[in-house]
Design an enzyme around this catalytic site. Sequence first.
Site, PDB file in Angstrom:
ATOM      1  N   MET A  21      36.477  -0.845 -50.649  1.00 55.00           N
ATOM      2  CA  MET A  21      37.413  -0.325 -49.644  1.00 55.00           C
ATOM      3  C   MET A  21      38.311  -1.467 -49.148  1.00 55.00           C
ATOM      4  O   MET A  21      38.938  -1.356 -48.087  1.00 55.00           O
ATOM      5  CB  MET A  21      36.651   0.314 -48.489  1.00 55.00           C
ATOM      6  CG  MET A  21      35.751   1.460 -48.975  1.00 55.00           C
ATOM      7  SD  MET A  21      35.465   2.753 -47.763  1.00 55.00           S
ATOM      8  CE  MET A  21      34.658   1.845 -46.476  1.00 55.00           C
ATOM      9  N   GLY A  27      31.219 -11.466 -50.608  1.00 49.70           N
ATOM     10  CA  GLY A  27      30.313 -10.490 -51.230  1.00 49.70           C
ATOM     11  C   GLY A  27      31.040  -9.735 -52.344  1.00 49.70           C
ATOM     12  O   GLY A  27      30.544  -9.627 -53.475  1.00 49.70           O
ATOM     13  N   HIS A  28      32.254  -9.232 -52.035  1.00 50.15           N
ATOM     14  CA  HIS A  28      33.043  -8.532 -53.063  1.00 50.15           C
ATOM     15  C   HIS A  28      33.361  -9.462 -54.229  1.00 50.15           C
ATOM     16  O   HIS A  28      33.313  -9.065 -55.386  1.00 50.15           O
ATOM     17  CB  HIS A  28      34.379  -8.044 -52.480  1.00 50.15           C
ATOM     18  CG  HIS A  28      34.258  -7.031 -51.394  1.00 50.15           C
ATOM     19  ND1 HIS A  28      34.647  -7.276 -50.094  1.00 50.15           N
ATOM     20  CD2 HIS A  28      33.817  -5.752 -51.416  1.00 50.15           C
ATOM     21  CE1 HIS A  28      34.452  -6.189 -49.363  1.00 50.15           C
ATOM     22  NE2 HIS A  28      33.945  -5.253 -50.129  1.00 50.15           N
ATOM     23  N   LYS A 140      23.638  -4.938 -50.483  1.00 49.94           N
ATOM     24  CA  LYS A 140      23.668  -4.812 -49.026  1.00 49.94           C
ATOM     25  C   LYS A 140      23.637  -3.330 -48.642  1.00 49.94           C
ATOM     26  O   LYS A 140      22.966  -2.930 -47.702  1.00 49.94           O
ATOM     27  CB  LYS A 140      24.913  -5.470 -48.462  1.00 49.94           C
ATOM     28  CG  LYS A 140      25.071  -5.090 -47.029  1.00 49.94           C
ATOM     29  CD  LYS A 140      25.756  -6.112 -46.215  1.00 49.94           C
ATOM     30  CE  LYS A 140      26.071  -5.501 -44.886  1.00 49.94           C
ATOM     31  NZ  LYS A 140      27.062  -4.436 -45.038  1.00 49.94           N
ATOM     32  N   ASP A 141      24.384  -2.507 -49.388  1.00 45.52           N
ATOM     33  CA  ASP A 141      24.320  -1.052 -49.207  1.00 45.52           C
ATOM     34  C   ASP A 141      23.267  -0.530 -50.177  1.00 45.52           C
ATOM     35  O   ASP A 141      23.575   0.115 -51.170  1.00 45.52           O
ATOM     36  CB  ASP A 141      25.684  -0.425 -49.486  1.00 45.52           C
ATOM     37  CG  ASP A 141      26.716  -0.899 -48.488  1.00 45.52           C
ATOM     38  OD1 ASP A 141      26.656  -0.472 -47.335  1.00 45.52           O
ATOM     39  OD2 ASP A 141      27.561  -1.741 -48.863  1.00 45.52           O
ATOM     40  N   VAL A 167      25.319 -11.344 -50.191  1.00 48.09           N
ATOM     41  CA  VAL A 167      25.868 -12.680 -49.922  1.00 48.09           C
ATOM     42  C   VAL A 167      25.897 -12.846 -48.403  1.00 48.09           C
ATOM     43  O   VAL A 167      26.312 -11.942 -47.674  1.00 48.09           O
ATOM     44  CB  VAL A 167      27.289 -12.827 -50.512  1.00 48.09           C
ATOM     45  CG1 VAL A 167      27.879 -14.194 -50.177  1.00 48.09           C
ATOM     46  CG2 VAL A 167      27.248 -12.634 -52.021  1.00 48.09           C
ATOM     47  N   SER A 176      30.154  -8.553 -44.582  1.00 48.65           N
ATOM     48  CA  SER A 176      30.593  -7.164 -44.476  1.00 48.65           C
ATOM     49  C   SER A 176      32.026  -7.163 -43.982  1.00 48.65           C
ATOM     50  O   SER A 176      32.399  -8.012 -43.157  1.00 48.65           O
ATOM     51  CB  SER A 176      29.704  -6.439 -43.458  1.00 48.65           C
ATOM     52  OG  SER A 176      30.322  -5.240 -43.044  1.00 48.65           O
TER      53      SER A 176
HETATM   54  O1  PAF Z   1      30.775   0.323 -50.735  1.00 52.33           O
HETATM   55  C1  PAF Z   1      31.961   0.681 -50.548  1.00 52.33           C
HETATM   56  O2  PAF Z   1      32.847  -0.111 -50.271  1.00 52.33           O
HETATM   57  C2  PAF Z   1      32.303   2.164 -50.669  1.00 52.33           C
HETATM   58  O3  PAF Z   1      31.279   2.971 -50.159  1.00 52.33           O
HETATM   59  C3  PAF Z   1      32.681   2.584 -52.096  1.00 52.33           C
HETATM   60  C4  PAF Z   1      31.528   2.417 -53.074  1.00 52.33           C
HETATM   61  C5  PAF Z   1      33.868   1.772 -52.569  1.00 52.33           C
HETATM   62  C6  PAF Z   1      33.080   4.070 -52.117  1.00 52.33           C
HETATM   63  O4  PAF Z   1      34.161   4.325 -51.276  1.00 52.33           O
END
Ligand code: PAF
Length: 272
Positions: A21, A27-28, A140-141, A167, A176
């Site tokens: 998002m 982390g990303h 993390k999720d 991370v 986050s």
């Molecule tokens: O983890 C996220 O950022 C969101 O839930 C995702 C997987 C991109 C779906 O919108």
Amino acid sequence: MQARADQLRRSGKTTAFVPTMGYLHEGHLSLLRIGKQKADDLVLSIFVNPTQFGPNEDLSSYPRSLQDDLDKAEKEGVDAVFVPTDQALYQEGYQTYVQLEKLPQHLCGLSRPVFFRGVTTVVTQLFNIVKPHVAIFGEKDFQQLAIIRQMVRDLKFAIEIVGAPIVREADGLAMSSRNAYLKEYMRPAALSLSQVLQNSRKMVQDGIVDAQLITDRALDIFSAFPEIKVDYISICDPESLDPVESVEGRTLMALAVALEKIRLIDNTILQP
Ligand code: PAF
């Protein structure tokens, strides 16, 4: 995007996909780095998915920084960034949702009733558009990752799902995008999540495996921060997410709290 995917597949190339998002943090970037190793082509999507936000959640204020995200993506060697509009994914008359029966009825699903339905719906769409061979999600999720794995199994998506370790900032705070909401004075309270997890791991190492005892100690630590409202403390099976009474094998401990309305989650694996 679909034509691009078809062309790549025809030329025998593999694609790795990191859905996000936006408001990219380390982390990303760790997910992108894994993706880079896993396939010839790396696609990032940035889409603040409206269907996974409840009516009283932070959809309109969710942090966004497209240009900065694109710069970071370029530095990581991303080959394509997909940034759809709301209309492109949820066109006039849209009415199809993907929903799991059991896994969303735990942890975050209890206080965020539409969240996982929105996630599985948008991820299904993104998989059909990007057509990846492998997709990377952060641990993390943890529940989101478990749900995506289950969905991919159930619906026979030919996609390998890879989970990537959490991370953390130097002080232990799990990265986050929502950390952008935290003010400096909230930091000690925000750090209580990773402290609880660390303390719980230590308890288990010291032979304390009773889930109630570990939970009570966690509540004790949180009670030092009156600004924290605990949503859940769950000690559960990492696959079914069903609560366990004692930590016998590999067990998930997951936390969610609200800190002055900012939702923070974190988790760890407890292993006797
Ligand atoms: O983890 C996220 O950022 C969101 O839930 C995702 C997987 C991109 C779906 O919108």
